[in-house]
Design a protein around this motif. Structure first.
Motif, PDB file in Angstrom:
ATOM      1  N   ASP A   3       1.605  -2.230   6.702  1.00 16.34           N
ATOM      2  CA  ASP A   3       1.112  -2.438   5.342  1.00 16.34           C
ATOM      3  C   ASP A   3      -0.157  -1.661   5.014  1.00 16.34           C
ATOM      4  O   ASP A   3      -0.808  -1.939   4.009  1.00 16.34           O
ATOM      5  CB  ASP A   3       0.847  -3.933   5.145  1.00 16.34           C
ATOM      6  N   GLY A   4      -0.529  -0.712   5.873  1.00 10.72           N
ATOM      7  CA  GLY A   4      -1.719   0.091   5.589  1.00 10.72           C
ATOM      8  C   GLY A   4      -2.997  -0.470   6.161  1.00 10.72           C
ATOM      9  O   GLY A   4      -4.043   0.172   6.066  1.00 10.72           O
ATOM     10  N   ALA A   5      -2.911  -1.648   6.776  1.00 11.56           N
ATOM     11  CA  ALA A   5      -4.122  -2.230   7.377  1.00 11.56           C
ATOM     12  C   ALA A   5      -4.566  -1.360   8.551  1.00 11.56           C
ATOM     13  O   ALA A   5      -3.746  -0.827   9.286  1.00 11.56           O
ATOM     14  CB  ALA A   5      -3.835  -3.642   7.849  1.00 11.56           C
ATOM     15  N   VAL A   6      -5.872  -1.187   8.705  1.00  8.16           N
ATOM     16  CA  VAL A   6      -6.401  -0.381   9.800  1.00  8.16           C
ATOM     17  C   VAL A   6      -7.012  -1.312  10.837  1.00  8.16           C
ATOM     18  O   VAL A   6      -7.780  -2.203  10.505  1.00  8.16           O
ATOM     19  CB  VAL A   6      -7.458   0.613   9.273  1.00  8.16           C
ATOM     20  N   SER A   7      -6.663  -1.071  12.089  1.00  9.31           N
ATOM     21  CA  SER A   7      -7.141  -1.953  13.154  1.00  9.31           C
ATOM     22  C   SER A   7      -8.649  -1.804  13.340  1.00  9.31           C
ATOM     23  O   SER A   7      -9.225  -0.749  13.056  1.00  9.31           O
ATOM     24  CB  SER A   7      -6.427  -1.617  14.458  1.00  9.31           C
ATOM     25  N   SER A   8      -9.263  -2.860  13.831  1.00  7.11           N
ATOM     26  CA  SER A   8     -10.696  -2.798  14.087  1.00  7.11           C
ATOM     27  C   SER A   8     -10.981  -1.772  15.185  1.00  7.11           C
ATOM     28  O   SER A   8     -12.046  -1.162  15.228  1.00  7.11           O
ATOM     29  CB  SER A   8     -11.207  -4.177  14.497  1.00  7.11           C
ATOM     30  N   THR A   9     -10.002  -1.545  16.062  1.00 10.48           N
ATOM     31  CA  THR A   9     -10.137  -0.545  17.119  1.00 10.48           C
ATOM     32  C   THR A   9     -10.355   0.843  16.531  1.00 10.48           C
ATOM     33  O   THR A   9     -11.262   1.580  16.935  1.00 10.48           O
ATOM     34  CB  THR A   9      -8.840  -0.497  17.955  1.00 10.48           C
ATOM     35  N   PRO A  39      -4.604   6.421   7.533  1.00  9.87           N
ATOM     36  CA  PRO A  39      -3.644   5.340   7.735  1.00  9.87           C
ATOM     37  C   PRO A  39      -2.273   5.682   7.144  1.00  9.87           C
ATOM     38  O   PRO A  39      -2.194   6.262   6.050  1.00  9.87           O
ATOM     39  CB  PRO A  39      -4.275   4.158   6.991  1.00  9.87           C
ATOM     40  N   ILE A  40      -1.229   5.348   7.897  1.00  9.56           N
ATOM     41  CA  ILE A  40       0.142   5.590   7.429  1.00  9.56           C
ATOM     42  C   ILE A  40       0.880   4.257   7.459  1.00  9.56           C
ATOM     43  O   ILE A  40       0.916   3.574   8.482  1.00  9.56           O
ATOM     44  CB  ILE A  40       0.856   6.619   8.322  1.00  9.56           C
ATOM     45  N   SER A  41       1.443   3.919   6.320  1.00  9.60           N
ATOM     46  CA  SER A  41       2.054   2.604   6.163  1.00  9.60           C
ATOM     47  C   SER A  41       3.566   2.718   6.067  1.00  9.60           C
ATOM     48  O   SER A  41       4.089   3.699   5.526  1.00  9.60           O
ATOM     49  CB  SER A  41       1.483   1.968   4.888  1.00  9.60           C
ATOM     50  N   GLN A  42       4.275   1.684   6.615  1.00 10.06           N
ATOM     51  CA  GLN A  42       5.734   1.679   6.501  1.00 10.06           C
ATOM     52  C   GLN A  42       6.170   1.419   5.073  1.00 10.06           C
ATOM     53  O   GLN A  42       7.162   1.938   4.620  1.00 10.06           O
ATOM     54  CB  GLN A  42       6.320   0.581   7.404  1.00 10.06           C
ATOM     55  N   ARG A  43       5.417   0.549   4.402  1.00  8.35           N
ATOM     56  CA  ARG A  43       5.808   0.255   3.018  1.00  8.35           C
ATOM     57  C   ARG A  43       4.590   0.409   2.100  1.00  8.35           C
ATOM     58  O   ARG A  43       3.447   0.403   2.558  1.00  8.35           O
ATOM     59  CB  ARG A  43       6.396  -1.147   2.905  1.00  8.35           C
ATOM     60  N   SER A  44       4.869   0.530   0.836  1.00 10.60           N
ATOM     61  CA  SER A  44       3.813   0.742  -0.136  1.00 10.60           C
ATOM     62  C   SER A  44       2.852  -0.443  -0.140  1.00 10.60           C
ATOM     63  O   SER A  44       3.257  -1.571   0.063  1.00 10.60           O
ATOM     64  CB  SER A  44       4.420   0.921  -1.528  1.00 10.60           C
ATOM     65  N   ALA A  45       1.582  -0.154  -0.331  1.00  5.85           N
ATOM     66  CA  ALA A  45       0.576  -1.214  -0.300  1.00  5.85           C
ATOM     67  C   ALA A  45      -0.525  -0.862  -1.281  1.00  5.85           C
ATOM     68  O   ALA A  45      -0.753   0.294  -1.587  1.00  5.85           O
ATOM     69  CB  ALA A  45       0.003  -1.347   1.110  1.00  5.85           C
ATOM     70  N   THR A  46      -1.174  -1.855  -1.796  1.00  6.51           N
ATOM     71  CA  THR A  46      -2.271  -1.612  -2.727  1.00  6.51           C
ATOM     72  C   THR A  46      -3.549  -2.134  -2.113  1.00  6.51           C
ATOM     73  O   THR A  46      -4.143  -3.086  -2.577  1.00  6.51           O
ATOM     74  CB  THR A  46      -2.023  -2.303  -4.081  1.00  6.51           C
ATOM     75  N   GLY A  47      -3.936  -1.523  -1.031  1.00  6.08           N
ATOM     76  CA  GLY A  47      -5.150  -1.934  -0.346  1.00  6.08           C
ATOM     77  C   GLY A  47      -6.371  -1.325  -1.014  1.00  6.08           C
ATOM     78  O   GLY A  47      -6.270  -0.610  -1.999  1.00  6.08           O
ATOM     79  N   ALA A  48      -7.519  -1.588  -0.420  1.00  5.76           N
ATOM     80  CA  ALA A  48      -8.758  -1.060  -0.978  1.00  5.76           C
ATOM     81  C   ALA A  48      -9.072   0.315  -0.396  1.00  5.76           C
ATOM     82  O   ALA A  48     -10.077   0.911  -0.740  1.00  5.76           O
ATOM     83  CB  ALA A  48      -9.900  -2.023  -0.691  1.00  5.76           C
ATOM     84  N   ALA A  83       6.845   5.886  16.201  1.00  6.51           N
ATOM     85  CA  ALA A  83       5.658   5.078  15.881  1.00  6.51           C
ATOM     86  C   ALA A  83       6.046   3.637  15.573  1.00  6.51           C
ATOM     87  O   ALA A  83       7.135   3.377  15.050  1.00  6.51           O
ATOM     88  CB  ALA A  83       4.941   5.678  14.682  1.00  6.51           C
ATOM     89  N   HIS A  84       5.180   2.730  15.951  1.00  7.59           N
ATOM     90  CA  HIS A  84       5.322   1.304  15.637  1.00  7.59           C
ATOM     91  C   HIS A  84       3.996   0.871  15.022  1.00  7.59           C
ATOM     92  O   HIS A  84       3.002   1.584  15.149  1.00  7.59           O
ATOM     93  CB  HIS A  84       5.588   0.509  16.912  1.00  7.59           C
ATOM     94  N   PRO A  85       3.950  -0.287  14.382  1.00  8.46           N
ATOM     95  CA  PRO A  85       2.646  -0.756  13.914  1.00  8.46           C
ATOM     96  C   PRO A  85       1.678  -0.794  15.108  1.00  8.46           C
ATOM     97  O   PRO A  85       2.010  -1.367  16.148  1.00  8.46           O
ATOM     98  CB  PRO A  85       2.954  -2.158  13.375  1.00  8.46           C
ATOM     99  N   GLY A  86       0.542  -0.136  14.978  1.00  9.00           N
ATOM    100  CA  GLY A  86      -0.420  -0.069  16.070  1.00  9.00           C
ATOM    101  C   GLY A  86      -0.479   1.290  16.757  1.00  9.00           C
ATOM    102  O   GLY A  86      -1.422   1.603  17.476  1.00  9.00           O
ATOM    103  N   THR A  87       0.538   2.141  16.521  1.00  5.43           N
ATOM    104  CA  THR A  87       0.555   3.474  17.141  1.00  5.43           C
ATOM    105  C   THR A  87      -0.529   4.366  16.517  1.00  5.43           C
ATOM    106  O   THR A  87      -0.790   4.275  15.311  1.00  5.43           O
ATOM    107  CB  THR A  87       1.941   4.131  16.947  1.00  5.43           C
ATOM    108  N   VAL A  88      -1.150   5.168  17.357  1.00  9.03           N
ATOM    109  CA  VAL A  88      -2.195   6.083  16.903  1.00  9.03           C
ATOM    110  C   VAL A  88      -1.893   7.486  17.425  1.00  9.03           C
ATOM    111  O   VAL A  88      -1.568   7.655  18.602  1.00  9.03           O
ATOM    112  CB  VAL A  88      -3.580   5.623  17.426  1.00  9.03           C
ATOM    113  N   ASP A 115      -7.349   1.030  23.020  1.00 11.13           N
ATOM    114  CA  ASP A 115      -8.652   0.459  22.689  1.00 11.13           C
ATOM    115  C   ASP A 115      -9.536   1.602  22.186  1.00 11.13           C
ATOM    116  O   ASP A 115      -9.194   2.784  22.344  1.00 11.13           O
ATOM    117  CB  ASP A 115      -9.263  -0.296  23.871  1.00 11.13           C
ATOM    118  N   ALA A 116     -10.648   1.255  21.575  1.00 10.01           N
ATOM    119  CA  ALA A 116     -11.502   2.271  20.946  1.00 10.01           C
ATOM    120  C   ALA A 116     -11.961   3.312  21.971  1.00 10.01           C
ATOM    121  O   ALA A 116     -12.041   4.513  21.678  1.00 10.01           O
ATOM    122  CB  ALA A 116     -12.696   1.617  20.271  1.00 10.01           C
TER     123      ALA A 116
END
Lengths: 66, 567
Positions: free
Chosen positions: B478-484, B503-512, B530-535, B552-553
């Motif tokens: 959903d476009g969320a970026v991990s704290s890592t 950030p690359i999202s699987q589906r459209s999102a209206t984030g900030a 890629a899966h959610p979490g892949t970098v 991890d960071a």
């Protein structure tokens, strides 16, 4: 392939090349080799055949650049 | 048969010589980078440095862009590099795009090849334009960046004096001679590099016996843009002929000299014109034509063993000479420049240690060796170096019409992007972690995406995410970026490393988020495994540095700092 089958193919190869004449023998064999490589379809087998075919042939007396 | 020559349909601008402000006979300025040679490679280095905000002096012996039968084919990889430098538009406006070609044997078509091209691509696999077009486009951009790129025309290097901490160059101009000091010198001064000779360095490899006559002609024709190759054609039995279309009705014809033919005689117009005439007749081209330029070509496959010599860095033809067959010459030089520019910029800015420049040599020498191997195969087919290559080629060409299995041997093996698989910068994948996607060292493959930015949505491509900085591609639902990722970005930014979060999202999102990419086709995630979490961590030149499924960071930060020789 049976022994008689091999005999038949061998004889046909010689007869075909004889009919084409010696000046074309090199090209004929080159074409045959390419088709055989394509049909074999396996890199290691084909490379081994290249090595086996050269094995035992004397090196030229004077190295030729071609 | 006499036929008057015509000039190239291009207006050459002559640029005057200029002296910098001098102290005695010494340039009063201090220069971080001096680039020798304003050809495609020199310009690309200068523009690449400028993209990072690094100034350079660009020295050119001539008084303008070059004419003559030089590079004409620019690859997709080169176009991607030019896009990052802000000059793509000119190449697409002038260049003729093409995707394949045809080969004929004694008048019969034996191969129709296409270069990789699919719905994921943004750019054509190749465009044709003359080297003077290439240089003019790059020059126009460099002139627009005059505060960062100081071009000095009619300035010829006459001496190279290397030291531990820099290099002094002696130069001559019509207005007088002077010396200038540079921390770093980029030698992009071509196949007969003066800098290379001054350092006592020699290219190693193979020079082929076969010679080609290269002719540029002016001819009006509606024929499409493609590569045409004629083996043993009725118009020129026993020879091999290549035909390429260029913009403005210019056509490039290359034909092979027969064994024993005298090159000095063969290049005379009275011997060239009948051959071109009979070629055009065979092709069914009935329009009038004029010769523009005739040159003799002999294939070389040569390289320096190392491209870094202290504070002198070699790029393009100064570093390696590749055969024309497969169009790797200019394209590999442009790739050298792209690899070198970001590394040199970060070293000059004190962000990276100078060992980063050793990786320029490691990666581009490896690339040259691959290009040499491919170029040698192309050349062995186009100009067979022995009776055996000739005989086998005749066999291939004769069989190709009816036997598809041998046709790939005729394919000209056009240049393609090279992966730095054994680069010391790469972070190796965890074993079996990825079943697909660009491995460390490979270039980013192309794929369409939707880019959401400032409330606007537009169609774009994944290579649009590259810039003069590292890029951290983070995949999510959903476009969320991990704290890592945020932590890694903060730590690298604190170390002055230029890097952007993508950030690359699987589906459209209206984030900030300021900018979000959406995999609207669903192909990107699969292409990258890629899966959610892949970098994916990308270098400024678009090569993958490392990739992880849930890092991890520290993994990300260490990868970059190790590459920059900071850790």
């Amino acid at each position: 392939m049976t022994d008689p089958d091999l005999d038949l193919v061998y004889t046909r190869l010689c007869a075909t090349m004889t009919a084409l004449g010696e000046p074309q023998a090199n090209l004929f064999l080159a074409r045959f080799a390419l088709l055989a490589i394509d049909r074999i379809g396996d890199r290691e087998t084909a490379l081994q055949m290249v090595a086996d075919a050269a094995d035992g042939l004397p090196a030229p007396e004077v190295p030729r650049a071609g | 048969m006499s036929r008057p020559f015509t000039p190239y349909p291009f207006t050459l601008v002559r640029h005057p010589a200029r002296l910098p402000s001098l102290t005695g006979n010494r340039d009063a300025g201090h220069h971080s980078v001096v680039i020798v040679g304003a050809g495609p490679v020199g310009y690309t280095v200068a523009l690449g440095l400028a993209a990072h905000g690094v100034r350079s002096v660009l020295i050119e012996a001539d008084d303008g862009v070059c004419v003559g039968s030089r590079a004409i084919c620019i690859s997709r990889r080169s176009l991607q590099i030019f896009e990052r430098l802000g000059v793509l538009e000119g190449f697409l406006k002038i260049g003729l795009p093409w995707t394949g070609g045809r080969s004929f044997y004694r008048g019969e078509q034996v191969l129709h090849f296409t270069m990789p091209h699919d719905e994921n691509q943004k750019l054509p696999p190749m465009v044709n334009l003359a080297q003077y077009h290439i240089e003019q486009i790059l020059l126009d951009r460099a002139e627009a960046l005059a505060d960062l790129i100081d071009i000095r025309w009619q300035t010829r290097v006459t001496g190279v004096h290397t030291r531990e901490d820099g290099t002094a160059l002696s130069v001559e101009t019509p207005l007088g001679a002077y010396t200038l000091d540079a921390d770093w010198v980029v030698a992009a001064d071509g196949g007969r590099s003066f800098v290379r000779e001054s350092l006592g360095l020699a290219l190693n490899g193979t020079t082929y016996e076969g010679r080609y006559v290269i002719v540029d002609i002016l001819l009006e024709s509606k024929r499409p843009t493609e590569r045409l190759a004629y083996f043993d054609p009725p118009c020129n039995p026993g020879s091999t002929v290549l035909v390429h279309k260029q913009p403005d009705n210019v056509w490039r014809v290359d034909y092979q000299l027969k064994d024993g033919e005298d090159p000095d005689e063969a290049i005379k117009p009275e011997n060239v014109i009948p051959r071109v005439t009979s070629l055009l007749e065979m092709m069914g081209e009935r329009g009038g034509w004029s010769p523009i330029w005739i040159a003799m070509y002999r294939a070389h496959a040569l390289t320096l063993d190392r491209y870094r010599h202290g504070r002198v860095l070699f790029a393009g033809d100064a570093a390696h000479l590749l055969p024309i067959f497969g169009v790797r010459g200019a394209n590999s030089g442009i790739d050298d420049a792209d690899n070198l520019a970001w590394k040199l910029a970060l070293v000059v800015q004190g962000i990276a240690g100078d060992r980063l420049l050793d990786s320029y040599s490691d990666e581009r020498v490896a690339a040259a060796r691959e290009n040499l191997a491919q170029g040698a195969k192309s050349t062995e087919f186009m100009a067979p170096p022995s009776f055996a290559f000739s005989l086998m080629r005749e066999a291939v060409l004769g069989l190709a019409t009816h036997h598809a299995g041998v046709r790939s041997l005729i394919n000209p093996r056009q240049t393609s992007a090279i992966a730095y698989s054994s680069s010391p910068l790469n972070v190796a994948d965890d074993t079996g972690a990825f079943r697909a996607g660009p491995a460390p060292g490979a270039v980013l493959p192309e794929c369409p995406i939707t880019i959401l930015e400032n409330g606007q949505s537009r169609l774009g491509h994944v290579t649009d995410l590259l810039g003069a900085r590292f890029a951290l591609l983070t995949f999510s639902e959903d476009g969320a970026v991990s704290s890592t990722a945020i932590e890694a970005l903060a730590r690298l930014s604190a170390a002055a490393v230029p890097i952007a979060l993508c950030p690359i999202s699987q589906r459209s999102a209206t984030g900030a988020r300021e900018r979000l990419s959406v995999d609207h086709t669903g192909r990107l995630f699969a292409m990258f495994d890629a899966h959610p979490g892949t970098v994916y961590l990308l270098r400024p030149d678009g090569h993958v540095l490392g990739r992880w499924h849930s890092p991890d960071a520290a993994a990300i930060v260490d990868a970059v700092l190790h590459a920059l020789d900071q850790s």
